[in-house]
Design an enzyme around this catalytic site. Structure first.
Site, PDB file in Angstrom:
ATOM      1  N   ARG A  21      -7.708  -0.285   1.538  1.00  0.00           N
ATOM      2  CA  ARG A  21      -7.731  -1.478   0.973  1.00  0.00           C
ATOM      3  C   ARG A  21      -8.363  -1.040  -0.741  1.00  0.00           C
ATOM      4  O   ARG A  21      -8.060  -2.227  -1.525  1.00  0.00           O
ATOM      5  CB  ARG A  21      -9.511  -1.901   2.053  1.00  0.00           C
ATOM      6  CG  ARG A  21     -10.311  -0.914   1.676  1.00  0.00           C
ATOM      7  CD  ARG A  21     -11.351  -0.760   3.338  1.00  0.00           C
ATOM      8  NE  ARG A  21     -10.875  -0.386   4.314  1.00  0.00           N
ATOM      9  CZ  ARG A  21     -10.931  -0.790   5.565  1.00  0.00           C
ATOM     10  NH1 ARG A  21     -12.071  -1.091   5.762  1.00  0.00           N
ATOM     11  NH2 ARG A  21     -10.557  -0.044   6.594  1.00  0.00           N
ATOM     12  N   LYS A  80      -9.515  13.133   8.119  1.00  0.00           N
ATOM     13  CA  LYS A  80      -8.671  13.636   9.901  1.00  0.00           C
ATOM     14  C   LYS A  80      -8.745  14.376  10.745  1.00  0.00           C
ATOM     15  O   LYS A  80      -8.836  15.581  10.144  1.00  0.00           O
ATOM     16  CB  LYS A  80      -7.675  12.271   9.284  1.00  0.00           C
ATOM     17  CG  LYS A  80      -7.927  11.213   8.688  1.00  0.00           C
ATOM     18  CD  LYS A  80      -6.212  11.022   8.613  1.00  0.00           C
ATOM     19  CE  LYS A  80      -6.014   9.476   7.932  1.00  0.00           C
ATOM     20  NZ  LYS A  80      -6.200   8.275   8.750  1.00  0.00           N
ATOM     21  N   LYS A 133       0.765  -1.147  -0.342  1.00  0.00           N
ATOM     22  CA  LYS A 133      -0.128  -0.510  -0.521  1.00  0.00           C
ATOM     23  C   LYS A 133       0.962   1.378  -0.425  1.00  0.00           C
ATOM     24  O   LYS A 133       1.957   1.605   0.769  1.00  0.00           O
ATOM     25  CB  LYS A 133      -0.718  -0.040   1.319  1.00  0.00           C
ATOM     26  CG  LYS A 133      -2.368   0.972   1.144  1.00  0.00           C
ATOM     27  CD  LYS A 133      -2.099   1.519   2.666  1.00  0.00           C
ATOM     28  CE  LYS A 133      -2.713   3.166   2.733  1.00  0.00           C
ATOM     29  NZ  LYS A 133      -3.427   3.341   4.920  1.00  0.00           N
TER      30      LYS A 133
END
Length: 512
Positions: free
Chosen positions: A364, A290, A278
């Site tokens: 992901r 965030k 990743k």
């Protein structure tokens, strides 16, 4: 007359990581006149007689009694000729768990010797004599790796002062010649870890998907046995990699996939192993942004890709005898009018439709499409195993902390090999359950699944999501932190930790 503008400094063609241990004089006595000199002795076993002999050789009269009574595995004193360090592993009781969390002899030596490097600097040593007595190969390898890892400091490295303040060293092994091939092995291993650390430490205004891909194509000294291919956003679109593309749509530099194909010069009977990393070069969280405290370290969200490219460098430099493939899933998760949104439905390369539940569950997504590429290679490129590495979830850090990676695998033998390799390499991981019942947390009334679920079991649901893209291949997923919050052992400064490079090197070496 107008002044001419100074020419901009040229960027170095290659990112060269110099090795300290390769400068050592092997098997030669130290030649030092009027220089501050230090002495390091490594007793491979708990040898009390040898300890006392060294104390009598170096210590001042008033020091001897107290030092001889010291039953610790680490002794330090300033003696007749200079500072002296004596290390002797005394062994520890197992903490259980079939020894899978016990400190290996390699690990003890690596961290003990790594922790000495700041002492050498503090004492302003110009010369150093290191002698091994009765040591085993794993101890010697660990000591050398620790000595080569510990000097790395980001500021010194970028300022061109790496190793500038390190002493000259004489390395001796009692009763036999030192195996110089071990120096090379330790150097290649340490350089790989240092590369992963350095890439994680680089600021996100320097390292983005474009410049990261250039690391693989232009900046690293790969051999001719490794071929690099880069897929830009156009190629990703033609391959229908909608998940990967969606993550990078808000960034100035679009997403990339890098494939590094390593094939040994000699024909191998081994099947390829594929590694996928990743590489989110910065993660704002996207539109699900965030908080600032959680964003502070998000330059490290490419730690998985850093470890994979470092492993590729190790394979190329060490001439690994089996075929390997390395993939980097690169993107920047930025906030922009083009950024993907919660509620978007995106089609993956394998045809699955994914509803975006949270734009901060982006890692992901890039991994999923690249895993599909890795798992669908044909013929002689068809991988035996696929292993991905990712700074994927905060949930795994809550459970396992910073130094133990979460391991998920759909094959028991592969999982066991990785856990044992991690223990031997002092780069630990612990297996977590792929509990399929939790897949329901990702259900969607509008698509095949969502990209994130509820608050509980977040590391498990993330792994379950990835499992949908491996096509039944034997697969393992390492959920890592890739960061050291403070200096410790062979990690001489806070920042990138190189997790899990040493584990994966040990895993590959054990196969041959």
């Amino acid at each position: 007359m107008a002044k001419k503008k100074a020419a901009a400094p040229k960027a170095s063609a290659k990112l060269q990581i110099r090795s300290w241990i390769e400068t050592f004089d092997i098997g030669k006595e130290l030649k030092a006149k009027n220089e501050m000199t230090g002495f390091v002795y490594f007793l491979g076993a708990d040898d009390s007689n040898k300890l006392q002999g060294l104390v009598e050789e170096h210590a001042l009269a008033w020091q001897m009694e107290s030092i001889k009574k010291n039953d610790k595995d680490f002794n330090y004193f300033v003696g007749l000729q200079g500072p002296v360090w004596i290390l002797r592993p005394k062994g520890k009781n197992s903490v259980g768990h079939d020894g899978l969390l016990d400190e290996a002899t390699y690990t003890w030596a690596r961290d003990q010797f790594g922790s000495l490097v700041p002492h050498f600097k503090a004492n302003q040593l110009k010369a150093l004599r290191i002698e091994f007595f009765g040591t085993e190969r794993a101890q010697e390898l660990g000591a050398l790796v620790g000595l080569d890892m510990a000097p790395y400091n980001y500021r010194q490295f970028v300022d061109g002062k790496h190793l500038a303040d390190m002493p000259k060293v004489s390395l001796i092994k009692s009763s036999e010649d030192f195996d110089k091939a071990l120096i090379k092995e330790a150097s290649v291993r340490a350089r790989a870890v240092t590369l992963a650390r350095h890439l994680v430490n680089m600021p996100p205004n320097d390292l983005n998907p474009k410049t990261f891909a250039e690391m693989a194509t232009k900046k690293l000294p790969f051999g001719k046995n490794l071929k690099v291919t880069v897929w830009d956003d156009r190629k990703l679109a033609s391959e229908k990699m909608g998940l990967h593309l969606s993550v990078g749509m808000g960034a100035t530099h679009g997403p990339r996939m890098v494939h590094m194909k390593y094939r040994p010069t000699k024909k191998s009977g081994l099947k390829p192993i594929a590694f996928v990393g990743k590489g989110i070069t910065f993660d704002t969280g996207g539109l699900d942004i965030k908080p600032s405290s959680a964003m502070r370290l998000m330059k490290k969200d490419m730690g998985g890709a850093a470890s994979v490219i470092a492993l590729a460098l190790w394979a190329s430099e060490s001439q690994y005898p089996g075929p390997l493939d390395f993939y980097l899933a690169l993107a920047e998760n930025a906030v922009d009018a083009n950024a993907f949104r919660p509620g978007d439905i995106v089609t993956a390369r394998n045809g699955m439709k994914v509803e975006i539940d949270n734009t901060d569950a982006e890692g992901r997504l890039v991994l999923a499409d690249v895993l599909d590429v890795a798992c669908k290679q044909k013929g002689s490129d068809d991988p035996e195993f696929v292993i991905d590495v990712a700074t994927l979830t905060g949930a795994i850090k809550v459970g396992l902390g910073a130094e133990i990676a979460g391991l998920f695998a759909n094959d028991d033998d592969l999982a066991n090999e990785l856990t044992k390799a991690g223990q031997r390499a002092g780069d630990l991981n612990w297996r977590m359950p792929l509990f399929d019942k939790y897949w329901g947390d990702l259900s969607s009334p509008f698509a095949d699944c969502k990209n994130s679920g509820g608050g509980f079991g977040g590391a498990i649901t993330a792994a379950l999501f990835l499992q949908k893209f491996v096509g039944g291949k034997k697969w393992a997923h390492l959920d890592v932190y890739a960061w050291a919050d403070r200096a410790n052992g062979a990690i001489g400064s806070s920042g990138g930790s190189g997790q899990p490079v040493q584990c994966l090197i040990e895993f590959l070496e054990s196969r041959v």
